[in-house]
Design a protein around this motif. Structure first.
Motif, PDB file in Angstrom:
ATOM      1  N   THR A  37       0.797  -1.227   0.000  1.00 50.60           N
ATOM      2  CA  THR A  37       0.000   0.000   0.000  1.00 50.60           C
ATOM      3  C   THR A  37       0.826   1.271   0.000  1.00 50.60           C
ATOM      4  N   PHE A  51       4.665  -0.659   3.576  1.00 45.53           N
ATOM      5  CA  PHE A  51       3.371  -0.917   4.201  1.00 45.53           C
ATOM      6  C   PHE A  51       2.608  -1.914   3.342  1.00 45.53           C
ATOM      7  N   THR A  53      -0.940  -4.813   3.300  1.00 46.27           N
ATOM      8  CA  THR A  53      -2.188  -5.252   3.900  1.00 46.27           C
ATOM      9  C   THR A  53      -2.529  -6.632   3.353  1.00 46.27           C
ATOM     10  N   ASP A  94      -0.319  -2.386   7.415  1.00 46.56           N
ATOM     11  CA  ASP A  94      -1.110  -1.171   7.247  1.00 46.56           C
ATOM     12  C   ASP A  94      -2.564  -1.492   7.579  1.00 46.56           C
ATOM     13  N   SER A  95      -3.002  -1.046   8.738  1.00 49.81           N
ATOM     14  CA  SER A  95      -4.364  -1.360   9.178  1.00 49.81           C
ATOM     15  C   SER A  95      -5.395  -0.352   8.684  1.00 49.81           C
ATOM     16  N   SER A  96      -4.990   0.647   7.917  1.00 50.42           N
ATOM     17  CA  SER A  96      -5.924   1.685   7.482  1.00 50.42           C
ATOM     18  C   SER A  96      -7.030   1.132   6.585  1.00 50.42           C
ATOM     19  N   VAL A  97      -6.744   0.115   5.792  1.00 53.03           N
ATOM     20  CA  VAL A  97      -7.769  -0.466   4.916  1.00 53.03           C
ATOM     21  C   VAL A  97      -8.846  -1.150   5.750  1.00 53.03           C
ATOM     22  N   GLU A  98      -8.418  -1.930   6.748  1.00 51.46           N
ATOM     23  CA  GLU A  98      -9.392  -2.589   7.629  1.00 51.46           C
ATOM     24  C   GLU A  98     -10.191  -1.560   8.419  1.00 51.46           C
ATOM     25  N   ARG A  99      -9.513  -0.522   8.911  1.00 56.92           N
ATOM     26  CA  ARG A  99     -10.191   0.520   9.675  1.00 56.92           C
ATOM     27  C   ARG A  99     -11.216   1.232   8.805  1.00 56.92           C
ATOM     28  N   GLY A 100     -10.851   1.525   7.564  1.00 59.84           N
ATOM     29  CA  GLY A 100     -11.778   2.176   6.639  1.00 59.84           C
ATOM     30  C   GLY A 100     -12.988   1.308   6.343  1.00 59.84           C
ATOM     31  N   SER A 101     -12.761   0.009   6.174  1.00 60.74           N
ATOM     32  CA  SER A 101     -13.861  -0.918   5.921  1.00 60.74           C
ATOM     33  C   SER A 101     -14.807  -0.972   7.122  1.00 60.74           C
TER      34      SER A 101
END
Length: 121
Positions: A37, A51, A53, A94-101
């Motif tokens: 990412t 980073f 995911t 990179d946890s931003s994708v999971e957080r966004g979901s």
């Protein structure tokens, strides 16, 4: 015209190259579902944070596979990107994708509950 730092351009090139190497040349099953990412390169080019995911939730497994492949990836990058110093590769989940979901699901629930309240009145 945007003014990008050289480290940003090198990071973008590294991201493209690493994504292609992971997809085509690494046969480790722990790394197959990994998406790169982003890449942050230190100003002195000594280190790079890569980073990644993995949406199936097996990020520790993917981390092990990527850490094991770091030397191979670094040597292949040195062949394709001409730098005086090839950075050490450090993989970071990179946890931003999971957080966004998760936030998107919460918003959808809130909108659905508001819609249901409007229907009842």
């Amino acid at each position: 015209m945007a003014n990008f730092a050289r480290t940003d351009r090198v990071g973008q090139q590294m991201q493209r190259e690493i994504a292609q190497l992971v997809r085509l040349e690494i046969n480790d099953p722990r790394v197959k579902l990994v998406t790169i990412t982003g890449v942050e390169v230190a100003g002195d080019y000594s280190h790079a944070k890569i980073f990644f995911t993995r949406l199936d939730g097996k990020q520790a497994e993917a981390q092990e596979g990527l850490d094991r492949a770091a030397g191979f990836l670094r040597s292949r990058l040195a062949r394709s990107i001409k730098l005086r110093i090839m950075p050490q590769l450090h993989f970071v989940f990179d946890s931003s994708v999971e957080r966004g979901s998760h936030l998107s699901q919460l918003i959808d629930k809130a909108v659905a509950s508001d819609f249901n309240l409007d229907d009842n009145t």
